[in-house]
Structure formats: C-alpha cells, structure tokens
Scaffold this motif. Structure first.
Motif, mmCIF file in Angstrom:
data_model
loop_
_atom_site.group_PDB
_atom_site.id
_atom_site.type_symbol
_atom_site.label_atom_id
_atom_site.label_comp_id
_atom_site.label_asym_id
_atom_site.label_seq_id
_atom_site.Cartn_x
_atom_site.Cartn_y
_atom_site.Cartn_z
ATOM 1 N N UNK A 25 0.843 -1.188 0.000
ATOM 2 C CA UNK A 25 0.000 0.000 0.000
ATOM 3 C C UNK A 25 0.883 1.245 0.000
ATOM 4 N N UNK A 26 0.340 2.321 -0.567
ATOM 5 C CA UNK A 26 1.120 3.547 -0.748
ATOM 6 C C UNK A 26 0.297 4.773 -0.379
ATOM 7 N N UNK A 27 0.993 5.790 0.095
ATOM 8 C CA UNK A 27 0.452 7.127 0.290
ATOM 9 C C UNK A 27 1.286 8.061 -0.575
ATOM 10 N N UNK A 28 0.625 8.977 -1.271
ATOM 11 C CA UNK A 28 1.367 9.867 -2.165
ATOM 12 C C UNK A 28 0.715 11.235 -2.217
ATOM 13 N N UNK A 29 1.549 12.235 -2.487
ATOM 14 C CA UNK A 29 1.053 13.555 -2.874
ATOM 15 C C UNK A 29 1.598 13.829 -4.267
ATOM 16 N N UNK A 30 0.753 14.392 -5.099
ATOM 17 C CA UNK A 30 1.127 14.704 -6.480
ATOM 18 C C UNK A 30 0.766 16.162 -6.730
ATOM 19 N N UNK A 31 1.763 16.947 -7.092
ATOM 20 C CA UNK A 31 1.544 18.347 -7.436
ATOM 21 C C UNK A 31 1.749 18.506 -8.926
ATOM 22 N N UNK A 32 0.710 18.965 -9.619
ATOM 23 C CA UNK A 32 0.823 19.284 -11.043
ATOM 24 C C UNK A 32 1.082 20.778 -11.158
ATOM 25 N N UNK A 33 2.324 21.170 -11.507
ATOM 26 C CA UNK A 33 2.637 22.594 -11.605
ATOM 27 C C UNK A 33 1.828 23.273 -12.704
ATOM 28 N N UNK A 34 1.626 24.588 -12.547
ATOM 29 C CA UNK A 34 0.900 25.349 -13.573
ATOM 30 C C UNK A 34 1.653 25.360 -14.895
ATOM 31 N N UNK A 35 2.980 25.466 -14.835
ATOM 32 C CA UNK A 35 3.769 25.467 -16.056
ATOM 33 C C UNK A 35 3.930 24.023 -16.544
ATOM 34 N N UNK A 36 4.289 23.860 -17.807
ATOM 35 C CA UNK A 36 4.470 22.527 -18.387
ATOM 36 C C UNK A 36 5.719 21.887 -17.792
ATOM 37 N N UNK A 37 5.532 21.119 -16.743
ATOM 38 C CA UNK A 37 6.632 20.450 -16.053
ATOM 39 C C UNK A 37 6.109 19.125 -15.516
ATOM 40 N N UNK A 38 7.022 18.175 -15.309
ATOM 41 C CA UNK A 38 6.573 16.893 -14.737
ATOM 42 C C UNK A 38 5.939 17.100 -13.368
ATOM 43 N N UNK A 39 5.026 16.206 -12.994
ATOM 44 C CA UNK A 39 4.442 16.315 -11.659
ATOM 45 C C UNK A 39 5.496 16.108 -10.580
ATOM 46 N N UNK A 40 5.293 16.747 -9.445
ATOM 47 C CA UNK A 40 6.175 16.565 -8.299
ATOM 48 C C UNK A 40 5.495 15.536 -7.404
ATOM 49 N N UNK A 41 6.148 14.398 -7.240
ATOM 50 C CA UNK A 41 5.535 13.276 -6.525
ATOM 51 C C UNK A 41 6.340 12.947 -5.274
ATOM 52 N N UNK A 42 5.634 12.823 -4.175
ATOM 53 C CA UNK A 42 6.217 12.301 -2.941
ATOM 54 C C UNK A 42 5.426 11.046 -2.619
ATOM 55 N N UNK A 43 6.131 9.918 -2.467
ATOM 56 C CA UNK A 43 5.437 8.656 -2.280
ATOM 57 C C UNK A 43 6.119 7.827 -1.204
ATOM 58 N N UNK A 44 5.311 7.154 -0.417
ATOM 59 C CA UNK A 44 5.804 6.250 0.615
ATOM 60 C C UNK A 44 4.984 4.967 0.509
#
Length: 197
Positions: A25-44
C-alpha cells in the motif's frame, strides 16, 4: 494552490505486474505545476512482500537476461493478438519499468500514458555486470488517443538505480528530449523516484 498548481493526496494499493498479487500500500502527494513540467511526486510505500523475496525475484530476472549466449533482439511485444512469448517476458518487464518513468515525466494533470507495445528491443552485451537494452516503445496518450513513439536506453543491475535515457517523437510534437534515473528494484513496487515492475 493558486500560485503553484493543483495538489492531490492519494492512498492506493499496488499490485505485482507479473503475478497480479497485492504488492503493498502507498500514500502519495502529487503536485501538477501550472507550467508545463513533470508532476512533483512524494510517495511512501509499505511493501507486502518480504525484501528478500523481492531481491530473489530481481536476481532471477537478472540471471535470465545476463546469461544469454547471444544478445536478445525482438519486435512487436505483445504481438497483434496480445500474446507475449514466455522467453520475452523479462524483456517486456524491463520495458514496462523503463517506460513507466517516461510516462511519469511526460504526464500532466489532464494527460496520461499507457505503454501499448514494444516495437523493438535490442540487448547490448557489456563487459561490466550491467544489463543494457535499446527499446522503441509505443505509448498510448490519453485522452488524445495518439500513439507516441519513444526510443529508450535502459541499464540495470540489481541493487543499483535503473537508468533510463529517452527521446519521444509524435507527428504533432516533433522531438521531445528527456532522460531520467530512477532507483529501485526491477521486481518491487514504486518507492521514492523508483522505476519498478
């Protein structure tokens, strides 16, 4: 957040790609930046498999690929009927791991990818212990339904980061350069910036 983009909080279970069994099982936060950039993912992730079992699966996959008498070359995995020859399953498994990094980097909040097919695969015999493959993979872009062709060079040694360098092209986008390095197992589940099966 108005300045940086949309942030999502996820809780999910992962499954072993080959067996379909619960991998953890995983917990994650995903931030999709406003500019065209890869998502910022923090996952455990908390794996349900024992680490020794994961390492043993990695070792078996590695031994299968490492001890070839001649380099593996293949095309159209799966074939037009959706079949994968058993001897090519390790080649497919590494392609899935490597292309998952590409899909992650190219994804945007309203744009995602699935690997549809390995068009070609070629193994390079190295003097060191690493496994190296060149792949051409087709990624299915959602929601546009476009097929994106990506060339990917992948190197791997169990216990070391899986390294992926790639470039992708489509009729509408031209060349899209990128490269990435993910750490982790080839048989485990996603952890940190891991590229795993």
């Amino acid at each position: 957040t108005p300045d940086s983009g949309h942030k999502y909080y996820l809780q999910f279970t992962a499954e072993d790609y080959q067996s379909g069994e619960n991998a953890g099982s995983c917990l994650a936060t995903v931030l999709y930046p406003k500019q065209a950039a890869p998502p910022v993912v923090t996952i455990k992730c908390t794996p349900s498999k024992d680490q020794k079992q994961i390492q043993e699966e990695d070792r078996r996959l590695y031994q299968t690929l490492r001890h070839q008498t001649k380099p593996i070359t293949a095309s159209n995995i799966p074939d037009s009927y959706g079949n994968i020859e058993p001897a090519l399953e390790p080649v497919w498994a590494l392609a899935v791991a490597g292309s998952s990094y590409i899909m992650w980097e190219k994804s945007r909040e309203n744009l995602g990818y699935f690997m549809a097919q390995v068009k070609s695969a070629k193994q390079w015999i190295r003097k060191d212990e690493f496994i190296e493959f060149d792949y051409t993979v087709l990624l299915h872009e959602i929601p546009t339904q476009e097929m994106i062709s990506c060339h990917m060079r992948l190197t791997w040694l169990p216990g070391r980061p899986l390294k992926v360098k790639y470039f992708c092209a489509s009729e509408n986008q031209g060349l899209d350069d990128g490269s990435g390095v993910g750490s982790g197992s080839a048989a485990g589940i996603l952890q940190d910036r891991a590229v795993n099966l």
